[in-house]
Design a protein around this motif. Structure first.
Motif, PDB file in Angstrom:
ATOM      1  N   LEU A   9       0.801  -1.086  -0.038  1.00  0.00           N
ATOM      2  CA  LEU A   9       0.000   0.134   0.055  1.00  0.00           C
ATOM      3  C   LEU A   9       0.793   1.362  -0.110  1.00  0.00           C
ATOM      4  CD1 LEU A   9      -2.813  -1.053   2.629  1.00  0.00           C
ATOM      5  CD2 LEU A   9      -3.098  -0.799   0.094  1.00  0.00           C
ATOM      6  N   ILE A  10       1.899   1.168   0.728  1.00  0.00           N
ATOM      7  CA  ILE A  10       2.820   2.405   1.159  1.00  0.00           C
ATOM      8  C   ILE A  10       3.428   2.414  -0.578  1.00  0.00           C
ATOM      9  CG2 ILE A  10       4.761   3.195   2.043  1.00  0.00           C
ATOM     10  CD1 ILE A  10       3.973   1.819   4.340  1.00  0.00           C
ATOM     11  N   LEU A  11       3.834   1.309  -1.083  1.00  0.00           N
ATOM     12  CA  LEU A  11       4.659   1.643  -2.364  1.00  0.00           C
ATOM     13  C   LEU A  11       3.654   2.100  -3.585  1.00  0.00           C
ATOM     14  CD1 LEU A  11       6.781  -1.622  -2.467  1.00  0.00           C
ATOM     15  CD2 LEU A  11       7.406   0.558  -2.246  1.00  0.00           C
ATOM     16  N   GLN A  12       2.320   1.853  -3.360  1.00  0.00           N
ATOM     17  CA  GLN A  12       1.057   2.187  -4.198  1.00  0.00           C
ATOM     18  C   GLN A  12       1.028   3.829  -3.979  1.00  0.00           C
ATOM     19  OE1 GLN A  12       0.242   0.390  -6.886  1.00  0.00           O
ATOM     20  NE2 GLN A  12       1.898  -0.779  -6.238  1.00  0.00           N
ATOM     21  N   LYS A  15      -1.067   6.860   2.067  1.00  0.00           N
ATOM     22  CA  LYS A  15      -0.532   7.515   2.923  1.00  0.00           C
ATOM     23  C   LYS A  15      -0.600   6.832   4.295  1.00  0.00           C
ATOM     24  CE  LYS A  15       0.653  10.966   0.504  1.00  0.00           C
ATOM     25  NZ  LYS A  15       2.132  10.781  -0.127  1.00  0.00           N
ATOM     26  N   THR A  16       0.312   7.056   5.123  1.00  0.00           N
ATOM     27  CA  THR A  16       0.315   6.228   6.554  1.00  0.00           C
ATOM     28  C   THR A  16      -0.322   7.397   7.696  1.00  0.00           C
ATOM     29  OG1 THR A  16       2.586   6.996   6.815  1.00  0.00           O
ATOM     30  CG2 THR A  16       2.067   4.627   6.155  1.00  0.00           C
ATOM     31  N   VAL A  17      -0.040   8.511   7.506  1.00  0.00           N
ATOM     32  CA  VAL A  17      -0.718   9.514   8.272  1.00  0.00           C
ATOM     33  C   VAL A  17      -1.141  10.680   7.490  1.00  0.00           C
ATOM     34  CG1 VAL A  17       0.883   8.912  10.510  1.00  0.00           C
ATOM     35  CG2 VAL A  17       1.783  10.522   8.585  1.00  0.00           C
ATOM     36  N   THR A  18      -2.054  11.445   8.091  1.00  0.00           N
ATOM     37  CA  THR A  18      -2.698  12.675   7.476  1.00  0.00           C
ATOM     38  C   THR A  18      -1.515  13.815   7.831  1.00  0.00           C
ATOM     39  OG1 THR A  18      -3.857  13.393   9.511  1.00  0.00           O
ATOM     40  CG2 THR A  18      -5.061  11.800   7.709  1.00  0.00           C
ATOM     41  N   PRO A  19      -1.837  14.909   7.225  1.00  0.00           N
ATOM     42  CA  PRO A  19      -1.048  16.065   7.632  1.00  0.00           C
ATOM     43  C   PRO A  19      -1.222  16.450   9.099  1.00  0.00           C
ATOM     44  CG  PRO A  19      -2.053  16.508   5.379  1.00  0.00           C
ATOM     45  CD  PRO A  19      -2.458  15.095   5.890  1.00  0.00           C
ATOM     46  N   SER A  20      -1.903  16.141   9.706  1.00  0.00           N
ATOM     47  CA  SER A  20      -2.129  16.571  11.043  1.00  0.00           C
ATOM     48  C   SER A  20      -1.681  15.254  12.080  1.00  0.00           C
ATOM     49  CB  SER A  20      -3.634  16.893  11.549  1.00  0.00           C
ATOM     50  OG  SER A  20      -4.484  15.662  11.122  1.00  0.00           O
ATOM     51  N   SER A  27      -3.513   2.550   7.206  1.00  0.00           N
ATOM     52  CA  SER A  27      -4.034   1.989   8.723  1.00  0.00           C
ATOM     53  C   SER A  27      -5.317   1.729   8.552  1.00  0.00           C
ATOM     54  CB  SER A  27      -3.739   2.775   9.753  1.00  0.00           C
ATOM     55  OG  SER A  27      -4.255   4.224   9.663  1.00  0.00           O
ATOM     56  N   ASP A  28      -6.186   2.419   7.755  1.00  0.00           N
ATOM     57  CA  ASP A  28      -7.509   2.355   7.592  1.00  0.00           C
ATOM     58  C   ASP A  28      -7.955   0.833   6.577  1.00  0.00           C
ATOM     59  OD1 ASP A  28     -10.355   3.167   7.935  1.00  0.00           O
ATOM     60  OD2 ASP A  28     -10.387   3.300   5.909  1.00  0.00           O
ATOM     61  N   TYR A  29      -7.207   0.761   5.760  1.00  0.00           N
ATOM     62  CA  TYR A  29      -7.297  -0.369   5.283  1.00  0.00           C
ATOM     63  C   TYR A  29      -6.979  -1.829   5.808  1.00  0.00           C
ATOM     64  CZ  TYR A  29      -8.476   2.029   0.578  1.00  0.00           C
ATOM     65  OH  TYR A  29      -9.025   2.773  -0.485  1.00  0.00           O
ATOM     66  N   LEU A  30      -5.814  -1.584   6.417  1.00  0.00           N
ATOM     67  CA  LEU A  30      -5.358  -2.592   7.244  1.00  0.00           C
ATOM     68  C   LEU A  30      -6.567  -3.239   8.311  1.00  0.00           C
ATOM     69  CD1 LEU A  30      -1.654  -1.864   7.769  1.00  0.00           C
ATOM     70  CD2 LEU A  30      -2.710  -3.608   6.325  1.00  0.00           C
ATOM     71  N   LYS A  31      -6.976  -2.148   8.651  1.00  0.00           N
ATOM     72  CA  LYS A  31      -7.962  -2.304   9.909  1.00  0.00           C
ATOM     73  C   LYS A  31      -9.202  -2.899   9.388  1.00  0.00           C
ATOM     74  CE  LYS A  31     -10.505   0.982  11.363  1.00  0.00           C
ATOM     75  NZ  LYS A  31     -11.092   2.318  12.051  1.00  0.00           N
ATOM     76  N   ARG A  32      -9.773  -2.491   8.103  1.00  0.00           N
ATOM     77  CA  ARG A  32     -10.935  -3.008   7.199  1.00  0.00           C
ATOM     78  C   ARG A  32     -10.658  -4.660   7.155  1.00  0.00           C
ATOM     79  NH1 ARG A  32     -14.547   0.668   8.759  1.00  0.00           N
ATOM     80  NH2 ARG A  32     -13.621   2.789   8.394  1.00  0.00           N
TER      81      ARG A  32
END
Length: 89
Positions: A9-12, A15-20, A27-32
């Motif tokens: 996912l990261i290579l695609q 993002k792992t974190v939002t600007p904030s 993380s959302d896709y992993l949780k799903r």
């Protein structure tokens, strides 16, 4: 396999974190996917080996379509990314 999917996912470009600084798409896709594994009583490996069937179940017209639509379709989108990941291996 979960870690390899995360790296995919990261290579695609996801993002792992939002600007904030809050958890983002990865993380959302992993949780799903974790939830689908739990719901289906499958490991990542078993889910990936049956991903075409699972996607059809959670996609439009499938018996679990409502679950696929949760959170603006994030469940089915996560499953589709896992499907792409599985076919790229």
């Amino acid at each position: 396999m979960r870690d390899r999917f995360k790296e995919y996912l990261i290579l695609q470009g996801y993002k792992t974190v939002t600007p904030s600084g809050k958890p983002s798409t990865v993380s959302d896709y992993l949780k799903r996917i974790d939830k689908v594994c739990e719901y289906e009583h499958m490991t990542y490996e078993v889910l990936a080996s049956n991903i075409d069937y699972i996607v059809s179940e959670y996609d439009v017209g499938g018996p679990k379509e409502a679950l696929g639509k949760v959170s603006h379709n994030s469940v089915i989108n996560a499953l589709r990314r896992l499907q792409e990941f599985s076919s790229d291996r």
